[in-house]
Motif scaffolding. Structure first.
Motif, PDB file in Angstrom:
ATOM      1  N   ALA A 199      45.374  30.701   7.806  1.00 62.66           N
ATOM      2  CA  ALA A 199      44.041  30.491   7.243  1.00 62.66           C
ATOM      3  C   ALA A 199      43.921  31.436   6.054  1.00 62.66           C
ATOM      4  N   VAL A 200      43.638  30.893   4.884  1.00 72.63           N
ATOM      5  CA  VAL A 200      43.719  31.666   3.640  1.00 72.63           C
ATOM      6  C   VAL A 200      42.340  31.723   2.990  1.00 72.63           C
ATOM      7  N   VAL A 201      41.967  32.911   2.536  1.00 68.74           N
ATOM      8  CA  VAL A 201      40.671  33.097   1.883  1.00 68.74           C
ATOM      9  C   VAL A 201      40.850  33.864   0.585  1.00 68.74           C
ATOM     10  N   CYS A 202      40.144  33.406  -0.441  1.00 71.74           N
ATOM     11  CA  CYS A 202      40.130  34.111  -1.723  1.00 71.74           C
ATOM     12  C   CYS A 202      38.722  34.007  -2.282  1.00 71.74           C
ATOM     13  N   ALA A 203      38.172  35.113  -2.716  1.00 72.53           N
ATOM     14  CA  ALA A 203      36.842  35.134  -3.324  1.00 72.53           C
ATOM     15  C   ALA A 203      36.958  35.508  -4.789  1.00 72.53           C
ATOM     16  N   ASP A 204      36.040  34.995  -5.587  1.00 68.07           N
ATOM     17  CA  ASP A 204      35.911  35.523  -6.931  1.00 68.07           C
ATOM     18  C   ASP A 204      35.414  36.958  -6.830  1.00 68.07           C
ATOM     19  N   HIS A 205      36.157  37.889  -7.436  1.00 69.95           N
ATOM     20  CA  HIS A 205      35.653  39.257  -7.506  1.00 69.95           C
ATOM     21  C   HIS A 205      34.298  39.279  -8.209  1.00 69.95           C
ATOM     22  N   ARG A 206      33.509  40.277  -7.931  1.00 68.54           N
ATOM     23  CA  ARG A 206      32.240  40.436  -8.649  1.00 68.54           C
ATOM     24  C   ARG A 206      32.515  40.476 -10.161  1.00 68.54           C
ATOM     25  N   GLY A 207      31.695  39.763 -10.904  1.00 70.62           N
ATOM     26  CA  GLY A 207      31.903  39.693 -12.349  1.00 70.62           C
ATOM     27  C   GLY A 207      32.923  38.656 -12.774  1.00 70.62           C
ATOM     28  N   HIS A 208      33.397  37.863 -11.830  1.00 71.94           N
ATOM     29  CA  HIS A 208      34.409  36.838 -12.095  1.00 71.94           C
ATOM     30  C   HIS A 208      33.963  35.499 -11.511  1.00 71.94           C
ATOM     31  N   GLY A 209      34.479  34.403 -12.101  1.00 75.05           N
ATOM     32  CA  GLY A 209      34.242  33.082 -11.546  1.00 75.05           C
ATOM     33  C   GLY A 209      32.775  32.800 -11.288  1.00 75.05           C
ATOM     34  N   LYS A 210      32.452  32.541 -10.013  1.00 71.69           N
ATOM     35  CA  LYS A 210      31.073  32.232  -9.623  1.00 71.69           C
ATOM     36  C   LYS A 210      30.379  33.393  -8.927  1.00 71.69           C
ATOM     37  N   SER A 211      31.050  34.554  -8.851  1.00 67.04           N
ATOM     38  CA  SER A 211      30.418  35.730  -8.236  1.00 67.04           C
ATOM     39  C   SER A 211      29.651  36.518  -9.300  1.00 67.04           C
ATOM     40  N   ILE A 212      28.719  35.814  -9.908  1.00 66.83           N
ATOM     41  CA  ILE A 212      27.893  36.379 -10.982  1.00 66.83           C
ATOM     42  C   ILE A 212      26.473  35.845 -10.814  1.00 66.83           C
ATOM     43  N   GLN A 213      25.512  36.548 -11.390  1.00 67.78           N
ATOM     44  CA  GLN A 213      24.125  36.113 -11.304  1.00 67.78           C
ATOM     45  C   GLN A 213      23.773  35.120 -12.402  1.00 67.78           C
ATOM     46  N   CYS A 214      24.498  35.178 -13.505  1.00 66.07           N
ATOM     47  CA  CYS A 214      24.287  34.233 -14.597  1.00 66.07           C
ATOM     48  C   CYS A 214      25.566  34.187 -15.430  1.00 66.07           C
ATOM     49  N   PRO A 215      25.797  33.117 -16.193  1.00 67.55           N
ATOM     50  CA  PRO A 215      27.055  32.983 -16.943  1.00 67.55           C
ATOM     51  C   PRO A 215      27.336  34.142 -17.889  1.00 67.55           C
ATOM     52  N   GLU A 216      26.282  34.757 -18.404  1.00 65.26           N
ATOM     53  CA  GLU A 216      26.467  35.871 -19.337  1.00 65.26           C
ATOM     54  C   GLU A 216      27.023  37.116 -18.657  1.00 65.26           C
ATOM     55  N   ASP A 217      27.051  37.119 -17.332  1.00 64.15           N
ATOM     56  CA  ASP A 217      27.504  38.302 -16.594  1.00 64.15           C
ATOM     57  C   ASP A 217      28.998  38.294 -16.288  1.00 64.15           C
ATOM     58  N   LEU A 218      29.750  37.334 -16.804  1.00 63.01           N
ATOM     59  CA  LEU A 218      31.206  37.402 -16.635  1.00 63.01           C
ATOM     60  C   LEU A 218      31.706  38.734 -17.187  1.00 63.01           C
TER      61      LEU A 218
END
Length: 311
Positions: free
Chosen positions: A58-77
């Protein structure tokens, strides 16, 4: 089978976006967590995740904070919502917890790439007893410029603010990677596989420079993962496997690659090994012969899983 979900960071409640890939049938033999690199996202590991799931993991990968979808808005990449470099480390526990509860009693493994290896090495300073083995791919070498670089970033932050994107700082941190590599393709340092580099360059959420806050966190992670004190060393027998392309600029060189392994041995880890792959660069999983790396990592995981099961 794929599942997407979110989990709140224990540090600040930031919603972390998670991809899980589970075996379609049979018993789950272990959990693998992947910590991706800088300026990329979890979906780039889907093929590797599917490969491991086909083997029963069973494999899990998250977007790190500030990456991908782990952001509050697109400008926060590229913005980490943190000052310390600690939150991205603490996030790892939250990301793996769902699968721990769903599949109790199976071993948990951590595979980290590039910036993810900084996060992982800081993680094991406190939590090496939570995993059964660690794979470090394209590990970042000990750069003496990290401390003065962090000081410089902080000076610029004082004038420009946390969310400012500095081309000057971005060039200092990663601008030299293409130098010395023949060709004109941008980001050719990533791999020999030009199709892989093209896909990276065409991806709108890959390769975007960090904010000053992001670079401050990155440099703090470099500093922290090479600190000599503060390692709890709860699991000195933890198997650690370094893998990298022989022509990967992120590892420095072959000598630095060996020094990274020795550093962890000096901290007290007794089961550290490494392998360099000829005619490969940074993203060894995405090289034309990346299947060789897949198989080596799987063999390593299986060896450690069987040993963990016997304990």
């Amino acid at each position: 089978m794929e599942r997407n979900q979110t989990v709140k960071s224990p540090s600040d409640g930031l919603e972390l976006d998670i991809l899980e890939v589970l075996p379609d049938h049979g018993t789950v033999v272990g959990i693998v967590q992947i910590a991706h690199g800088m300026q990329e996202h979890k979906e780039r590991y889907r093929d590797f995740m599917n490969y491991l799931a086909s083997k029963g993991y069973a494999v899990v990968c998250a977007d790190h904070r500030g990456h991908g979808k782990s952001i509050q808005c697109p400008e926060d990449l590229g913005y980490f919502y943190d000052e310390s470099g600690d939150a991205i480390v603490e996030d790892l526990n939250a990301v793996q917890e769902n699968l721990r509860q769903e599949y109790p009693g199976v071993p948990v493994f951590l595979i980290a790439h590039s910036m993810g290896t900084l996060v992982a090495r800081k993680y094991i300073q406190s939590y090496d007893d939570r995993i059964s083995a660690l794979v470090l791919s394209g590990a970042v070498y000990k750069n003496p410029a990290a401390k003065p670089g962090k000081m410089l970033v902080n000076v610029i932050r004082a004038f420009k603010g946390d969310r400012y994107i500095s081309k000057f700082v971005a060039n200092l941190v990663e601008g030299s990677f293409d130098k010395g590599i023949a060709g004109e393709q941008k980001n050719r340092w990533l791999s020999y596989n030009e199709d892989n580099v093209d896909r990276f360059n065409a991806d709108p959420i890959c390769g975007k420079p960090f904010t000053l806050n992001g670079y401050a966190n990155l440099l703090q992670l470099v500093i922290d993962c090479y600190r000599k004190k503060g390692w709890a060393l709860k699991n000195p027998q933890l198997p650690i496997f370094f893998v990298a392309g022989a022509e990967d600029p992120v590892i420095g060189n072959a000598q630095q690659f060996m020094k990274m392994q020795q550093f962890l041995k000096d901290r007290g880890y007794q089961n550290v090994a490494g392998k360099l792959y000829e005619k490969m660069r940074h993203e060894i999983l995405n090289e034309t012969d990346g299947q060789l790396v897949y198989e080596d990592i799987y063999t390593f995981l299986e060896t450690q899983r069987k040993e963990a099961t016997l304990k």
